[in-house]
Write a protein that holds these residues in place. Sequence first.
Motif, short mmCIF file in Angstrom:
data_model
loop_
_atom_site.label_atom_id
_atom_site.label_comp_id
_atom_site.label_asym_id
_atom_site.label_seq_id
_atom_site.Cartn_x
_atom_site.Cartn_y
_atom_site.Cartn_z
N PHE A 172 0.86 -1.19 0.00
CA PHE A 172 0.00 0.00 0.00
C PHE A 172 0.90 1.25 0.00
O PHE A 172 1.19 1.81 1.05
CB PHE A 172 -0.93 -0.01 1.21
N VAL A 209 -6.16 5.64 -5.28
CA VAL A 209 -7.38 4.85 -5.50
C VAL A 209 -7.02 3.51 -6.16
O VAL A 209 -7.51 2.45 -5.78
CB VAL A 209 -8.40 5.63 -6.35
N LYS A 239 -5.24 1.29 -3.58
CA LYS A 239 -6.23 0.75 -2.63
C LYS A 239 -7.04 -0.38 -3.25
O LYS A 239 -7.19 -1.45 -2.66
CB LYS A 239 -7.17 1.87 -2.18
N PHE A 295 -4.95 -3.48 -3.81
CA PHE A 295 -4.64 -4.13 -2.52
C PHE A 295 -5.84 -4.94 -2.04
O PHE A 295 -5.74 -6.11 -1.67
CB PHE A 295 -4.28 -3.05 -1.50
N ARG A 296 -7.02 -4.29 -2.07
CA ARG A 296 -8.24 -4.97 -1.61
C ARG A 296 -8.59 -6.15 -2.51
O ARG A 296 -9.07 -7.19 -2.03
CB ARG A 296 -9.40 -3.97 -1.53
N LEU A 331 -7.04 -9.27 -1.62
CA LEU A 331 -7.64 -9.93 -0.45
C LEU A 331 -9.05 -10.42 -0.75
O LEU A 331 -9.76 -10.90 0.13
CB LEU A 331 -7.68 -8.95 0.74
N PHE A 364 -11.62 -8.48 -2.05
CA PHE A 364 -12.68 -7.47 -1.90
C PHE A 364 -12.85 -6.66 -3.17
O PHE A 364 -11.87 -6.25 -3.80
CB PHE A 364 -12.35 -6.53 -0.73
#
Lengths: 178, 199
Positions: free
Chosen positions: B50, B184, B187, B190-191, B194, B196
């Motif tokens: 991040f 943005v 983020k 990164f999500r 995982l 998301f």
Amino acid sequence: MSDNDTAVAGWKESIYQVLKRGNVKQVAYVPDAGHAHVINRSHDDPDMNAVVLTTEEEGVALGCGAWLGGQRSVLLMQSSGVGNCVNMFSLLHSCRIPFLTLITMRGEFAEFNAWQTPMSQATEGVLKAMGFRVVRVTHPDEVEEVVDAALDSAFVAGEQIAVLISQRLIGRKKWIKD
Amino acid sequence: MNQPTASAANIDRREFVAQLMKHCPNALVIPGLGSSNYDLFAAGDRPENFYMWGAMGGAASIGLGLALAQPSREVIVLTGDGEMLMGMGSLATIGAAQPKNLTIVILDNGHFGETGMQRSHTSLGTDLVSVAKGCNITHASHLTELEQVSDVARAVSAKSGPTVFQVKVKADDVPRALPTRDGVFVKNRFRAALGFEPV
């Protein structure tokens, strides 16, 4: 301190219930009497992490980390704490992090401590300047609906939103010398 | 007065971070603003980084929120002395929260490298290991040799409580390696790693 500071008004429990229903898992806070009930309930809730901060800006960063990890969070603070967060708010803006904060107002109604007034008067302007949408609750009956709507604005629409809880709602703080 | 001071520190920061990332390929990593951000990118771009281009003082708190949200994952905060000093209170917050899976690696060159190598507090008497221990982070130690990167890797995988390493790195200029500044994008990537989706 007066009874009002610690009395469990229904609107305080309804804030906790909205957060619980809304799947908020991290409750970051710098304490305030107006938030005390939600703080206590969060600590007692095995499905929530209540995190006490040394300064409010940590809660902004914490909320970003929570969202990166797929969790919803809330930051509970007083109006004075907003000033401590200003540069950290840019993290929310730059990365478009959904964010909800509930802010108890000082310095605006029956305030005995004038040192609270300058930041109180700046609170809404500072939040707006940093990209927040700001809503306010003054009557107990509106708290649940407004906090619930703010939660959706944050975590469904992806906004940064602040709910100001009027000092008039929290009640007069009485200081009595021993 | 504000020139780099001679130091016993001899660890090459780029080499240290490169080896750290080799040892911890699955870790979620929050780098602090400044040189640590570049060091992490130079070790190889990956979605689980991040990158930070602001929010000075926030890296450790971001790491805490992430560690609480993802208790089964290894979380590393990789930051510098200046960035850690600005968020020093977050060590007390982490000491209170006691996340098992959070490791904070402070690349300490004793200077503010981004702004002209002015001496920082770690050159002027502050010991961040003592601060961490005073904040109830019992696993806290100094590293002075590159080989000790394996100590960090062990702590990261052990997940046995918050850990702080103050790594004495050379106060030299390293070439800049610039990751994307699109927060943005970083983020969402990164999500996504995982599982998301974007809002």
